[in-house]
Scaffold this motif. Structure first.
Motif, PDB file in Angstrom:
ATOM      1  N   UNK A  59       0.830  -1.208   0.000  1.00 11.36           N
ATOM      2  CA  UNK A  59       0.000   0.000   0.000  1.00 11.36           C
ATOM      3  C   UNK A  59       0.865   1.259   0.000  1.00 11.36           C
ATOM      4  N   UNK A  60       0.401   2.275  -0.711  1.00 13.40           N
ATOM      5  CA  UNK A  60       1.059   3.586  -0.721  1.00 13.40           C
ATOM      6  C   UNK A  60       0.266   4.479   0.228  1.00 13.40           C
ATOM      7  N   UNK A  61       0.900   4.916   1.296  1.00 16.12           N
ATOM      8  CA  UNK A  61       0.205   5.727   2.288  1.00 16.12           C
ATOM      9  C   UNK A  61      -0.304   7.019   1.647  1.00 16.12           C
ATOM     10  N   UNK A  62      -1.449   7.540   2.086  1.00 14.95           N
ATOM     11  CA  UNK A  62      -1.987   8.776   1.497  1.00 14.95           C
ATOM     12  C   UNK A  62      -1.027   9.951   1.561  1.00 14.95           C
ATOM     13  N   UNK A  63      -0.130   9.979   2.589  1.00 20.09           N
ATOM     14  CA  UNK A  63       0.811  11.099   2.730  1.00 20.09           C
ATOM     15  C   UNK A  63       2.135  10.845   2.023  1.00 20.09           C
ATOM     16  N   UNK A  64       2.307   9.676   1.404  1.00 18.32           N
ATOM     17  CA  UNK A  64       3.573   9.330   0.757  1.00 18.32           C
ATOM     18  C   UNK A  64       3.537   9.673  -0.731  1.00 18.32           C
ATOM     19  N   UNK A  65       4.716   9.842  -1.362  1.00 20.55           N
ATOM     20  CA  UNK A  65       4.755  10.141  -2.799  1.00 20.55           C
ATOM     21  C   UNK A  65       4.228   8.968  -3.632  1.00 20.55           C
ATOM     22  N   UNK A  66       3.711   9.296  -4.799  1.00 19.60           N
ATOM     23  CA  UNK A  66       3.216   8.270  -5.733  1.00 19.60           C
ATOM     24  C   UNK A  66       3.559   8.696  -7.147  1.00 19.60           C
ATOM     25  N   UNK A  67       3.986   7.771  -7.973  1.00 23.06           N
ATOM     26  CA  UNK A  67       4.335   8.028  -9.367  1.00 23.06           C
ATOM     27  C   UNK A  67       3.298   7.336 -10.240  1.00 23.06           C
ATOM     28  N   UNK A  68       2.587   8.107 -11.048  1.00 22.98           N
ATOM     29  CA  UNK A  68       1.494   7.578 -11.873  1.00 22.98           C
ATOM     30  C   UNK A  68       1.888   7.631 -13.346  1.00 22.98           C
ATOM     31  N   UNK A  69       1.806   6.476 -14.028  1.00 24.75           N
ATOM     32  CA  UNK A  69       2.149   6.413 -15.453  1.00 24.75           C
ATOM     33  C   UNK A  69       0.997   6.953 -16.288  1.00 24.75           C
ATOM     34  N   UNK A  70       1.336   7.787 -17.295  1.00 23.49           N
ATOM     35  CA  UNK A  70       0.343   8.360 -18.189  1.00 23.49           C
ATOM     36  C   UNK A  70       0.043   7.453 -19.380  1.00 23.49           C
ATOM     37  N   UNK A  71       0.765   6.355 -19.487  1.00 19.86           N
ATOM     38  CA  UNK A  71       0.582   5.443 -20.621  1.00 19.86           C
ATOM     39  C   UNK A  71      -0.080   4.143 -20.173  1.00 19.86           C
ATOM     40  N   UNK A  80       3.226  14.523  -4.812  1.00 22.72           N
ATOM     41  CA  UNK A  80       3.935  14.684  -3.544  1.00 22.72           C
ATOM     42  C   UNK A  80       3.223  13.933  -2.429  1.00 22.72           C
ATOM     43  N   UNK A  81       1.894  13.930  -2.472  1.00 17.54           N
ATOM     44  CA  UNK A  81       1.093  13.133  -1.563  1.00 17.54           C
ATOM     45  C   UNK A  81       0.112  12.322  -2.383  1.00 17.54           C
ATOM     46  N   UNK A  82       0.092  11.011  -2.141  1.00 19.41           N
ATOM     47  CA  UNK A  82      -0.698  10.115  -2.964  1.00 19.41           C
ATOM     48  C   UNK A  82      -2.192  10.361  -2.840  1.00 19.41           C
ATOM     49  N   UNK A  83      -2.648  10.724  -1.640  1.00 21.16           N
ATOM     50  CA  UNK A  83      -4.079  10.819  -1.400  1.00 21.16           C
ATOM     51  C   UNK A  83      -4.656   9.441  -1.128  1.00 21.16           C
ATOM     52  N   UNK A  84      -5.864   9.402  -0.645  1.00 19.69           N
ATOM     53  CA  UNK A  84      -6.500   8.121  -0.354  1.00 19.69           C
ATOM     54  C   UNK A  84      -7.644   8.291   0.608  1.00 19.69           C
ATOM     55  N   UNK A  85      -8.190   7.183   1.048  1.00 19.63           N
ATOM     56  CA  UNK A  85      -9.304   7.234   1.982  1.00 19.63           C
ATOM     57  C   UNK A  85      -8.873   7.982   3.241  1.00 19.63           C
ATOM     58  N   UNK A  86      -9.617   8.994   3.621  1.00 17.70           N
ATOM     59  CA  UNK A  86      -9.323   9.850   4.776  1.00 17.70           C
ATOM     60  C   UNK A  86      -7.984  10.569   4.638  1.00 17.70           C
ATOM     61  N   UNK A  87      -7.415  10.543   3.451  1.00 19.18           N
ATOM     62  CA  UNK A  87      -6.120  11.187   3.265  1.00 19.18           C
ATOM     63  C   UNK A  87      -6.188  12.424   2.388  1.00 19.18           C
ATOM     64  N   UNK A 133      -7.214  14.780  -1.149  1.00 26.16           N
ATOM     65  CA  UNK A 133      -6.957  14.653  -2.572  1.00 26.16           C
ATOM     66  C   UNK A 133      -5.455  14.561  -2.839  1.00 26.16           C
ATOM     67  N   UNK A 134      -5.085  13.963  -3.971  1.00 28.46           N
ATOM     68  CA  UNK A 134      -3.656  13.917  -4.311  1.00 28.46           C
ATOM     69  C   UNK A 134      -3.088  15.316  -4.499  1.00 28.46           C
ATOM     70  N   UNK A 135      -1.810  15.490  -4.130  1.00 31.54           N
ATOM     71  CA  UNK A 135      -1.122  16.771  -4.269  1.00 31.54           C
ATOM     72  C   UNK A 135       0.030  16.594  -5.248  1.00 31.54           C
ATOM     73  N   UNK A 136      -0.003  17.337  -6.350  1.00 28.01           N
ATOM     74  CA  UNK A 136       1.057  17.239  -7.355  1.00 28.01           C
ATOM     75  C   UNK A 136       2.361  17.806  -6.821  1.00 28.01           C
TER      76      UNK A 136
END
Length: 368
Positions: free
Chosen positions: A21-33, A63-70, A72-75
């Motif tokens: 799991x990626x914590x809501x406050x942790x960074x996340x990298x999302x592929x556009x393809x 910068x922040x993945x976002x998630x349940x109770x976390x 919205x995602x922050x770019x």
């Protein structure tokens, strides 16, 4: 499978490489393809992709993945440049539709240049031809330049590509930085006792450091030969008692072989960040020494590390944090010393009782 952001409903995300799991406050990298493809920071920096994702795919960095109770995602304003090039002659196809997260497609990257001979100090194909940039933003957040350097050093030290640094590997890194004495907590604790091997004593010292500074790590049982008592007490009693000797008579309550701490990529970045922000001038020289010694391909054409890449002065918040932790460490060390001293007194009395039984004489001692 990773989660999706749909309107105001944010699901939890899982890394598509390590499945953690990626914590809501942790960074996340999302592929556009790739469809519904997300990576945690550790897997992204370690270039750990599955077969459907390529390093050349455009990505969105949160910068922040976002998630349940976390929330919205922050770019993030930072970017990641992967060192792995595309296979030559097989450029990917780019969809014309808008991705499911509602963000527009980024323009496709330029096709890679064909490989040519590597000469001089030029980096190999796929490595960016750049120069040193500042290591920290004004708020002392590490930049991509610093995190990429630390990631490359970690990969160099992690020769088995396990994703972790064993204590010996991290200790060698501290040696290469130029750390001496108590600055290298693993080597400082490398002293065998009657009860515990030198490796386990060193592991305990290093784990205490990681725990005090809240450094990310995992633990694993160390595989090592049977501990040999360096004091000679075991051999003395075995000689007197013969087959009647029982090693349990030498055991001290509360003392046992402990776990081995394995440093993660995040932990390596965090603890090195503390060192750099605590004394930028010293660490400029130390990192310069390491960069030259390791001869990492990405930096061969960059020249010497400039002093301006590091902050001019130590970060006051980091100094305050380190000072507070040192006070906690001193108090903890005092409590442990008292406990060990009590255990040694009990063990010494037990050894003397065993000798008295052998000789048939009864002696009375006072232990301090």
């Amino acid at each position: 499978m990773a989660g999706n952001y749909q309107g105001h409903q944010v699901l939890n995300f899982n890394c598509d490489s390590c499945n953690q799991p990626i914590a809501p406050s942790s960074p996340r990298i999302h592929c556009q393809i790739c469809h519904d493809y997300d990576l945690c920071a550790n897997c992204a920096l370690g270039d750990r992709f599955n077969e459907r994702h390529l390093a050349s795919h455009p990505i969105q960095l949160y910068k922040q993945s976002g998630g349940v109770n976390g929330g919205e995602p922050i770019l993030s304003r930072n970017t990641i440049t992967f060192a792995q090039p595309l296979p030559y002659g097989s450029p990917p196809s780019f969809p014309s539709h808008t991705p499911s997260n509602g963000l527009p497609n980024l323009p496709p990257p330029l096709p890679p240049r064909r490989p040519g001979p590597v000469s001089g100090n030029r980096p190999p194909p796929g490595m960016p031809d750049q120069r040193w940039q500042p290591f920290f933003l004004p708020d002392m957040t590490p930049t991509t330049t610093f995190t990429t350097l630390l990631n490359d050093i970690f990969s160099h030290l992690d020769s088995s590509n396990s994703g972790y640094l064993v204590p010996e590997a991290y200790s060698r890194f501290l040696d290469d930085l130029g750390y001496v004495g108590q600055e290298n907590s693993w080597k400082a604790g490398y002293i065998a006792t009657l009860y515990i091997s030198a490796e386990s004593m060193a592991d305990k010292s290093l784990k205490n450091t990681f725990d005090l500074f809240s450094i990310d790590h995992v633990v694993q049982q160390r595989i090592q030969p049977t501990h040999v008592d360096p004091t000679g007490t075991t051999s003395l009693l075995r000689g007197f008692l013969g087959n009647a000797f029982n090693p349990s008579m030498l055991q001290t309550p509360g003392i046992a072989e402990g776990p081995m701490p394995l440093l993660t990529r995040k932990g390596f970045l965090d603890i090195t960040t503390i060192e750099v922000l605590g004394d930028p001038s010293k660490e400029w020289g130390n990192l310069s020494r390491v960069i030259r010694k390791y001869d990492l391909p990405r930096y061969r054409s960059w020249g010497d590390l400039p002093r301006s890449a590091l902050p001019d002065l130590p970060d006051p918040r980091t100094l305050q944090k380190v000072a507070a932790i040192h006070e906690v460490a001193k108090a903890k060390a005092a409590r442990e010393l008292a406990s060990v001293h009590a255990g040694q007194m009990l063990a010494a009395q037990g050894r003397q009782n065993a000798l008295d039984l052998i000789s048939g004489d009864t002696r009375y001692y006072r232990y301090y």
